[in-house]
Design a protein around this motif. Structure first.
Motif: not given
Length: 1218
Positions: A666, A700, A703-704
């Motif tokens: 993340s 990715v 928005t991720q």
């Protein structure tokens, strides 16, 4: 014959010039077309066209309608069974059957109960050709029962505890839809903490004070009857810490009071399902729903994985805050173990659900109707699958086939019925039933035996309009039994269509792949079978395409101004054109500021909302085209523009969920700098094996901000992230923390495994080693194994270090071996490797080709044949045969000279080849050798051959000397390439008058041993043109031409013009002495005076400051790299076309010019190396055809009489002035 139309690739005799395209038919099933005219007189067994569903739930408040519709000729009659026995509708006044149909209506609204008519119904449609049956239709009445009365006690809980509010709705038909609301009919809010389960219960992972209320009500909605039933309200009270302390203090003594604390945080536990594992069974094609609901504090989060695979991407959905996993259109491949993981900050638990997917029967091949003609064969195939495997049973006209009337043309073979030599009595309707414990399939398929002449069902004179350069499809729907063949013709005279231009489809349609204007016309479709013929005409028109010849253009306008977009369209004048304008792919705003005329769209008083994409769409009935332009609206006064740039790098990278083969990464995005981030790029570094080198991991969407990354074993990972927008890629983020995965055995084996010998007695096994990243653990090694392919030996193996080669010594020469290389490390072995075939080393061939034969094709071409050598003697991979050949001597002069040998190689196992480019009338010698990967074998015995005579080249030169008033003497040199024995020369000549007209041609034969000939009795002062060539026994060679004139009285001279030569050049150089002529002496004096004046002027100019011409200075100091290329330096041979020969009559332009550096060109002495080259070895393909170029010896050209290699002088100038 079964009537499915298939085009036949070749249906015509080979000798027919114009190929008529015949649509040939193959055996297959065909549905009888539903054409009204055809069905009027065509007998057809019944076919069920509409029926009620198998499980038919009815509304008890409405009449019952059970559908059964069928077609057939004659029209079928209908009957019904109920619960397996005949249902006599005439005896029940409430039951009626629709006229011309089998549909039943049961009038329970007037007098009757729905429950009375529950049961299993089946419809039968019958005519003289057979009987078709419907599915078993199970009729059940819908039910919406009330909740049982119960007394619900209020629930009191401490804040933080878990809670389950039961619903337990009554069982209805069909099952109800459950939802929770309050007394005000407002849905209760749900979240990750509070949610409704699949069974309707309401689950609280932990309760909060705000959950306290007295109206938790469960509702059940029965859609079929449109009713809603309500459960008694449930009261929930949540006590806070202070309230709990007061209660305890009032009821306990001081010695019993220890103080109350809030419910402590706790790890997750599952509320449903119970235990560590459970099972779930679902049917193929349904929706698989798996549920896990957990309690805990803080509220747990649910994750789902499939233990033995991955979740299907396009069929997986998460519901109820990820507590429910749904997979739609479930298949047998979705069986397996699914694991739900509940996790909060204090821990995690998991539950495994073992899923088994069963399957009701489903079709693989459903039986299809057969239309056969008497005497033909056919098959009915009924193939189904399911889990468990379904059982196949056959019925004939609704009766089990075991007890149905016998038919000698019918044979049953499991799921197939085979028909042979059918007759009209063989017509019947067959039913195939495939069933297992989860359901059944029932299909009707008739066998209709017909004898019908062809019929064309497409309307006559149908007009087709097609845009040019697009495909055209002309229909010819047809029917007949036996199946007709189809032919297409064009035009009134019946011109046949060519098979390579048109495409014929199995349904009779003619396709013109690219229709052109000349495709317009009348086309005739002809259908034939043994009972007759039918034909139909259709018409085709080709129209011009619609084109936008002036497109709208991009515009930038200020607010409040007017803008105009232009769109000019050209279309076929016979079609109606409509032009439509769109804004952002939608209709224009209904605003008076937008006006549209023929070619323009005008927008007045432009505002910011008018910006966007404007599209002009031109439509006709056959085609449409469009063009777009963007309108940008700007402010009247300039304003500072926002700064656009690539994004700032992401930051705050974090690794979580660290497993052996995966990890979750993340990050936090950086500023997008006014351009939205479209994606993130994740890279990894293998710190252990390739420190400092970053590799692409995945991408990715923008928005991720998290990604689940797949990892490899025994890699010390570090990750970084880059953001991308429309302007480019950001700088990389700071590297994440490192994560070392556990070691494992290798997942793969080395690639590019080969076994090739480098010496006759060894086998070298090579491979591409695994990278450190692919090793999966420490101690990477390779197990190398080999054995002879054709022997019974066991594998011989050896384990070697991390290398890429191993040499096996002492092997037989060129023997096939099987080799394999398997990777291993300290943990274990990789999967079993693939076996590769190789060979031990090659040796030189032992045997020469035998029986070498030479056939001379012509004077320049020979064909060589030889016998192949035995394969065992090759001792290697056969690469081909190589021919060495050389010219031994010249047959014309027997002059021996050494010529370099030429080589031709013929690939593969060819046993013949062609030798091109030979010299005529020459002796050659050749031999043949076999070639393998090691080299050449021994040479075959030399074979000699000679080429026959050819035509000679042109004589080397031709001169005219000693001209007199009535004679001319010709001198020549023989041809440089006689190509045989010269037999004679031929001289042809003819006079040319003052108007350049040619006189009669005189032919003269001259012996071959002559090189000089005098022509007498010529006309004085007359020009003659001469044609001269040599001959051998093979024919005449190329000619050389020349012109000359006889002399004249009083100083007139014979002029010699430049030659026009076919294979070479020759020029007469004889000049008349004119130094004694008076006019010439005067001319020379004038020239001498002019030269003297020029010399004086030059002397004066040179003494003024020592200046000299710029051209000479440039030539003296010029860069050699930019000097003009000499025409006669030998680099390029001179080329002259016939058209350029006229320039040879301009002597003043042909003289050499001396350069300013006083060097002299040697036009006649500097020869190109190409002039004397003996040629190069040609290259040939497998059949010996020549694919290279030859270069023969170029004859040196004689010097022209009016050219000089000296600097210009007055004398040379005068000699050139002729």
């Amino acid at each position: 014959m079964q009537l499915k139309i298939m085009p036949k690739k070749k249906c015509l005799s080979a000798g027919r010039a114009l190929l008529i395209l015949i649509l040939c038919q193959m055996l297959s099933a065909l549905e009888v077309p539903l054409d009204p005219k055809l069905l009027e007189d065509l007998v057809q067994p019944p076919t069920i066209t509409q029926q009620s569903p198998k499980d038919y739930i009815i509304d008890p408040r409405e009449n019952i309608v059970i559908q059964c519709e069928a077609k057939g000729k004659p029209p079928p009659s209908f009957s019904w069974t109920r619960n397996g026995t005949h249902f006599d509708i005439d005896k029940d006044p409430l039951v009626t059957m629709k006229t011309g149909s089998g549909t039943l209506t049961i009038n329970i609204m007037s007098d009757g109960k729905a429950e009375t008519y529950e049961g299993v119904y089946q419809c039968t449609a019958r005519n003289e050709r057979g009987a078709a049956i419907s599915n078993n239709i199970v009729i059940r009445s819908s039910r919406s029962p009330l909740w049982t009365k119960e007394k619900l006690e209020p629930m009191t809980l401490r804040s933080g505890q878990s809670l389950v509010l039961p619903c337990r709705p009554p069982m209805g038909l069909p099952p109800p839809i459950i939802f929770w609301m309050d007394n005000s009919f407002q849905r209760l809010p749900q979240s990750e903490r509070v949610s409704q389960g699949l069974n309707g219960d309401l689950y609280f992972s932990n309760v909060l004070p705000e959950d306290a209320r007295e109206d938790y009500i469960c509702y059940a909605r029965f859609n079929h009857t449109q009713t809603i039933q309500q459960k008694q309200p449930i009261s929930v009270k949540v006590t806070s810490v202070d309230e709990l302390n007061d209660t305890i203090a009032a009821n306990l003594s001081d010695t019993e009071f220890y103080g109350a604390k809030p419910h402590r945080e706790r790890p997750p536990t599952f509320l449903t399902p119970e235990g560590n594992a459970s099972r779930k069974e679902e049917l193929r094609g349904n929706v698989l729903s798996l549920e896990c609901i957990a309690e805990g504090l803080p509220t747990p989060i649910i994750y789902w994985i499939k233990e033995d695979g991955t979740l299907p991407i396009n069929r997986t959905f998460y519901r109820n805050f990820k507590k429910t996993l749904q997979i739609i259109q479930v298949t047998e491949a979705d069986s397996g173990n699914y694991q739900c993981i509940a996790k909060n900050t204090l821990g995690a638990i998991h539950h495994t659900i073992s899923v088994t997917v069963k399957a009701a029967p489903y079709w693989i091949i459903a039986p299809q109707n057969l239309v056969l003609s008497p005497g033909e064969d056919g098959t009915l195939i009924c193939r189904a699958n399911g889990n468990p495997k379904p059982r196949i049973s056959w019925l004939s006209n609704g009766v089990p086939i075991e007890i149905a009337p016998d038919d000698p043309s019918r044979k049953i073979d499991g799921d197939t019925i085979i028909f042979s030599n059918v007759q009209e009595r063989s017509s019947s309707v067959y039913q195939c039933n495939a069933s297992n414990e989860y359901g059944y399939l029932l299909a009707n398929a008739f066998v209709n035996v017909l004898a019908e002449p062809p019929r064309i069902l497409t309307s006559a004179n149908t007009l087709y309009q097609v845009i040019a350069d697009r495909p055209a499809f002309l229909d010819c729907a047809f029917f007949g039994s036996p199946l007709p063949s189809i032919e297409w013709f064009k035009g009134a005279k019946g011109s046949a269509l060519r098979e390579d231009i048109y495409i014929l489809h199995e349904n009779g349609t003619l396709e013109i792949p690219v229709a052109q204007k000349d495709s317009t016309g009348t086309y005739t479709c002809v259908a034939r079978n043994k009972l007759g013929m039918a034909k139909n005409e259709v018409h085709l028109e080709i129209k011009d395409p619609t084109r936008i010849i002036k497109q709208p253009e991009y515009a930038v306008v200020q607010r409040g101004s007017t803008v105009s977009f232009e769109c000019k369209v050209k279309h076929d004048h016979t079609l109606i054109l409509t032009v439509t304008w769109l804004k952002d792919h939608s209709e224009l705003p209904s605003d008076g500021r937008f006006t549209v005329d023929k070619d323009h769209l005008v927008v007045a008083d432009v505002n910011d909302d008018d910006g966007g994409t404007y599209t002009c769409v031109a439509n006709t009935t056959l085609d449409n085209v469009s063009a777009s332009a963007v309108l940008s609206v700007v402010a009247p006064t300039p304003t500072p523009a926002p700064i656009y740039d690539v994004p700032n790098p992401p930051f705050d990278l974090e690794l979580t969920d660290q497993l052996d083969r995966s990890v979750q990464l993340s990050w936090t995005p950086g500023d997008d700098n006014n351009s939205p981030i479209t994606k993130f790029i994740i890279e990894y570094e293998d710190v252990m094996h390739e420190a400092g080198l970053w590799h692409h991991q995945t991408e990715v969407p923008g928005t991720q901000t998290t990604a689940q990354l797949k990892l490899s074993p025994y890699v010390n990972y570090a990750f970084r992230v880059m953001a991308v927008n429309s302007l480019g890629r950001s700088l990389p983020s700071e590297a994440s923390e490192q994560y070392l995965t556990k070691a494992a055995e290798p997942d793969k084996n080395p690639t590019a495994v080969e076994g090739l010998g480098s010496e006759p007695d060894n086998l070298v096994i090579t491979w591409k080693p695994l990278s450190g990243f692919e090793s999966n653990g420490p101690g990477l090694q390779y197990k190398v194994s080999w054995r002879q392919k054709d022997g019974d030996d066991e594998w011989t193996s050896v384990v070697v270090a991390n290398v890429s080669k191993y040499i096996v010594s002492g092997t037989p020469t060129f023997v096939p071996y099987l080799v394999k290389v398997q990777a291993l490390n300290d943990v274990g072995f990789a999967p079993e490797p693939a076996v590769v075939m190789g060979h031990s080393g090659e040796d030189l061939p032992m045997v020469a080709p035998g029986n070498v034969r030479v056939s001379v094709v012509n004077s320049t071409l020979a064909e060589v044949h030889w016998d192949p050598v035995p394969l065992k003697s090759i001792r290697g991979h056969l690469q081909g045969y190589r021919i060495y050949y050389w010219k031994a001597q010249s047959s014309s002069n027997r002059n021996r000279r050494h010529i370099e040998k030429k080589i031709l190689t013929f690939q593969g196992s060819k046993t013949h080849g062609m030798l091109p480019g030979l010299e005529p009338f020459s002796h050659y010698t050749l031999n043949v050798r076999v070639v393998n990967g090691k080299g050449e074998g021994p040479a075959s015995p030399d074979r000699a051959f000679h080429t026959p005579e050819g035509v000679p080249s042109a004589p080397s030169s031709l001169k005219i000397v000693n001209p007199t008033l009535d004679s001319l003497t010709l001198e020549w040199d023989p041809p440089s390439h006689p190509n045989g024995i010269l037999t004679e020369y031929t001289l042809k000549y003819q006079p040319i008058n003052s108007t350049h007209e040619l006189g009669p041609l005189i032919d003269l034969k001259i012996p071959a041993n002559k090189t000089r000939w005098t022509l007498k009795n010529l006309n004085f002062s007359t020009r003659y043109k001469f044609y001269f060539y040599a001959q051998t026994a093979a024919g005449s060679g190329s000619q050389i031409t020349e012109e000359a004139v006889t002399t004249v009285d009083e100083g007139k001279m014979a002029g010699i013009l430049p030659p026009d030569v076919g294979a070479g050049k020759a020029m007469a150089s004889r000049q008349v002495d004119i130094a004694t002529q008076g006019w010439f002496i005067g001319l020379m004096c004038a020239v001498a005076l002019l030269i003297l004046i020029l010399l004086i002027v030059c002397f004066i100019r040179r003494n003024k400051g020592g200046k000299y011409p710029v051209k000479e200075k440039e030539d003296a100091h010029a860069d050699p790299e930019i000097q003009p290329m000499k025409e006669d330096d030998g680099t390029f041979g001179e080329y002259r076309s016939l058209e350029s020969d006229a320039e040879d009559h301009k002597p003043l332009k042909k003289g050499s010019r001396t350069p300013s550096d006083r060097t002299v060109k040697k036009e006649d002495s500097d020869d190109s190396l190409v002039d004397y080259g003996e040629g190069v070895n040609g290259q040939f393909n497998e059949d010996g055809s020549f694919i290279g170029q030859y270069s023969g010896k170029k004859e040196k050209e004689p010097a022209e009489g009016n050219e000089s290699s000296e600097a210009p002088s007055p004398v040379n100038a005068m000699n050139s002035f002729v």
